[in-house]
Design a protein around this motif. Structure first.
Motif, PDB file in Angstrom:
ATOM      1  N   GLU A 190       0.654  -1.131   0.095  1.00  0.00           N
ATOM      2  CA  GLU A 190      -0.750  -0.235  -0.067  1.00  0.00           C
ATOM      3  C   GLU A 190       0.750   1.356  -0.220  1.00  0.00           C
ATOM      4  OE1 GLU A 190      -3.402  -0.053  -0.076  1.00  0.00           O
ATOM      5  OE2 GLU A 190      -3.532  -2.582   0.020  1.00  0.00           O
ATOM      6  N   SER A 191       0.305   2.738  -0.343  1.00  0.00           N
ATOM      7  CA  SER A 191       1.467   3.646  -0.680  1.00  0.00           C
ATOM      8  C   SER A 191       2.128   4.257   0.263  1.00  0.00           C
ATOM      9  CB  SER A 191       0.627   4.251  -1.661  1.00  0.00           C
ATOM     10  OG  SER A 191      -1.233   4.694  -0.611  1.00  0.00           O
ATOM     11  N   ASP A 192       0.906   3.655   2.026  1.00  0.00           N
ATOM     12  CA  ASP A 192       1.341   4.365   3.125  1.00  0.00           C
ATOM     13  C   ASP A 192       2.027   3.373   4.058  1.00  0.00           C
ATOM     14  OD1 ASP A 192      -1.076   2.597   3.856  1.00  0.00           O
ATOM     15  OD2 ASP A 192      -1.994   4.558   5.067  1.00  0.00           O
ATOM     16  N   HIS A 193       2.401   1.979   3.734  1.00  0.00           N
ATOM     17  CA  HIS A 193       3.080   1.548   4.592  1.00  0.00           C
ATOM     18  C   HIS A 193       4.613   1.921   5.047  1.00  0.00           C
ATOM     19  CE1 HIS A 193       4.803  -2.627   5.477  1.00  0.00           C
ATOM     20  NE2 HIS A 193       3.964  -2.781   5.158  1.00  0.00           N
ATOM     21  N   ARG A 194       4.320   1.374   6.311  1.00  0.00           N
ATOM     22  CA  ARG A 194       5.504   1.640   7.020  1.00  0.00           C
ATOM     23  C   ARG A 194       6.851   1.376   6.170  1.00  0.00           C
ATOM     24  NH1 ARG A 194       8.378  -1.447  12.211  1.00  0.00           N
ATOM     25  NH2 ARG A 194       9.576   0.001  12.672  1.00  0.00           N
ATOM     26  N   TYR A 196       7.761   2.375   3.279  1.00  0.00           N
ATOM     27  CA  TYR A 196       8.538   3.376   2.742  1.00  0.00           C
ATOM     28  C   TYR A 196       8.910   4.133   3.794  1.00  0.00           C
ATOM     29  CZ  TYR A 196       6.090   2.106  -1.375  1.00  0.00           C
ATOM     30  OH  TYR A 196       5.453   1.525  -2.375  1.00  0.00           O
ATOM     31  N   ASP A 197       8.612   4.457   5.002  1.00  0.00           N
ATOM     32  CA  ASP A 197       8.848   5.618   5.944  1.00  0.00           C
ATOM     33  C   ASP A 197      10.740   4.821   6.293  1.00  0.00           C
ATOM     34  OD1 ASP A 197       7.590   7.479   6.201  1.00  0.00           O
ATOM     35  OD2 ASP A 197       6.195   6.129   7.150  1.00  0.00           O
TER      36      ASP A 197
END
Length: 250
Positions: A190-194, A196-197
């Motif tokens: 998903e575009s907001d998956h952790r 990425y951070d």
């Protein structure tokens, strides 16, 4: 698939993985799996005399990822049998073509071999990722990358800029790019998956590495390149990592 499992560990993950793998792919050579107690022998695969041999630690064979790990190794075997360029191209030859006449740090040369292994893994994973639910693979990459970025002070001094542990931050950033690329390649994030951070944190600690550049290169690898196209892509990857002028021009 003809498969035999021996050693002090369970056969079920390997037999289950074989049944699942056979729904889409075939292995012509028999597979011999040997489970060893040595925890350092996580996995090692060889292809000799028409037989695929997988040596795996008992720790890995009894882990939550055992079936997925077996699928991954079966996929490497399949790519070897079909002579996919990623599995027959000599990494030494690629490095010679990419770095001939250049002075490169030993650590960077070592990392180039790891990058080549990432590419092989992507082509292997292309064969099996769609055969099993992707949640465990996502969680595996998340936990691995989280461990890599967690070793930093809570309240760092002004001179402290590192966000990754004592392992080399440059290859940590490439590893993060590989994880993102593989999961994006199979629409598992998903575009907001952790993740990425976490990858962003790894990238901040390696300003000389283009995390987005490697992510793009890994994600867009041609699924079925010919030998020449594959060699060119590997030379480009090697130069991007090892040679500063190539990264600056990208």
């Amino acid at each position: 698939m003809e498969i035999r499992v021996r050693g002090g560990g369970p056969a079920a993950p390997f037999l289950g993985a074989a049944s699942l793998f056979e729904t889409e792919h075939e292995l012509q050579w028999p597979v011999r799996v040997e489970i060893r107690a040595d925890p350092d022998e996580r996995t090692r695969v060889s292809h000799d005399d028409g037989v695929h041999r997988l040596i795996i630690s008992k720790q890995a064979a009894t882990s939550a990822m055992a079936r997925e790990l077996a699928l991954h190794e079966f996929a490497h075997m399949r790519q070897h049998e079909r002579e996919h360029p990623s599995h027959v191209q000599s990494t030494d030859e690629v490095l010679f073509l990419a770095l001939a006449g250049r002075s490169v740090e030993r650590r960077k040369v070592t990392h180039c071999y790891q990058i080549a292994n990432h590419v092989k893994d992507i082509y292997a994973d292309d064969l099996w990722v769609g055969l099993a639910p992707g949640g465990k693979l996502v969680r595996f990459f998340e936990s691995t990358l989280a461990a890599a970025v967690a070793d930093r002070p809570i309240d760092p001094a002004p001179a402290w800029t590192r966000r990754t542990p004592a392992s080399d931050p440059d290859i940590t950033a490439v590893n993060a790019a590989f994880a993102l690329a593989l999961l994006e390649r199979h629409d598992l994030l998903e575009s907001d998956h952790r993740l990425y951070d976490l990858a962003h944190a790894a990238g901040l600690d390696a300003p000389n590495v283009s995390l987005d550049g490697f992510r793009r290169r890994f994600r867009t690898l041609d699924p079925e390149p010919d030998a020449s196209a594959y060699r060119k892509s590997m030379v480009a990857l090697t130069r991007e990592y090892a040679l500063e002028e190539s990264r600056a021009a990208d």
